[in-house]
Design a protein around this motif. Sequence first.
Motif, PDB file in Angstrom:
ATOM      1  N   CYS A 133      -4.080 -22.466  28.850  1.00 50.42           N
ATOM      2  CA  CYS A 133      -3.901 -23.615  29.769  1.00 50.42           C
ATOM      3  C   CYS A 133      -4.466 -23.680  30.994  1.00 50.42           C
ATOM      4  N   CYS A 182      -1.069 -24.913  33.410  1.00 47.76           N
ATOM      5  CA  CYS A 182       0.107 -24.132  33.896  1.00 47.76           C
ATOM      6  C   CYS A 182       0.011 -22.499  33.562  1.00 47.76           C
ATOM      7  N   HIS A 225       0.669 -27.945  22.563  1.00 46.05           N
ATOM      8  CA  HIS A 225       0.952 -27.476  23.975  1.00 46.05           C
ATOM      9  C   HIS A 225       0.724 -28.389  24.854  1.00 46.05           C
ATOM     10  N   HIS A 241       2.259 -31.465  28.862  1.00 44.50           N
ATOM     11  CA  HIS A 241       1.500 -32.206  29.769  1.00 44.50           C
ATOM     12  C   HIS A 241       1.474 -33.505  29.743  1.00 44.50           C
TER      13      HIS A 241
END
Length: 275
Positions: free
Chosen positions: A37, A40, A55, A60
Amino acid sequence: MEPKKRKVEDENRQFLPEWTDLYCFTLPNRAGALPMCLICNQTVALIKSSNIKRHYDTKHKSFAGNFPLGSDQRKSKIASLLSSYSSWTQIISRSMAEQEKCGEASLRISWTLAKHMKPFTDADVVKECFLEAGNALFENKKDVVETIRRIPLSASTSTRNTHVLAEENHFDLKRQLNNANYYALAMDESCDVTDTAQLIIFVRYLDKTRETFVEEILALLSLLGRIRGEDMIKAVMDYFEKDELDLKKLLSVTTDGAPAMVGSKKRTSSPVEKQ
Ligand SMILES: [Zn+2]
């Protein structure tokens, strides 16, 4: 008919380029890497659209609000995330390369010191000389001096380096001996400062690649207890077995002629020669 259960192996394991725009993910450029990602820096366990989407959707949410899909803001945000990720990986690989170079420099210095039989603690002095010389010689000395400072050269590192090099050296000698057709030994026995008997073994062989005869120290064996011819021959036999050296290639054994070496019954030279 019941649909076939999908197995993990059947999943498409290709990282799709559109996942970068859709979910802010990238695939690091190294073997076995998992999607990461860009927001992060976490990775997901599988290269699978559902893992990546989950995710993004759960961690997010605000990103999707601030940078709506298809917007210019989103495009430039993702471009900037990608570029900071790539400069970060460059910094990491540069510092890894520098660490490797410093490690190699440290090994080379230890090797030189060992070759000249200088104590490991001299490595500190070598480093000091290096720094002084670097300061005097180079215009752009900051980088040079900083790099020299990073060379690991403490006494314990030098000791470790010398062990590594000695092992490497011995491994190389063993390889050469396995390669040679025949070899000859010369042995001598003496006591060290603690009165422990030491048997030193030299080996001589034809180095096929260099087409020359080479003489090297093969081993220094401590003989504890009694020092008779048979004790010595046992130590040598054990050593050959441990190092997996072929006794059949042994052509001759030379000793200094002391009674333990050439005694009429249990002497050192004879049993080896008979192999
Ligand atoms: Zn994330």
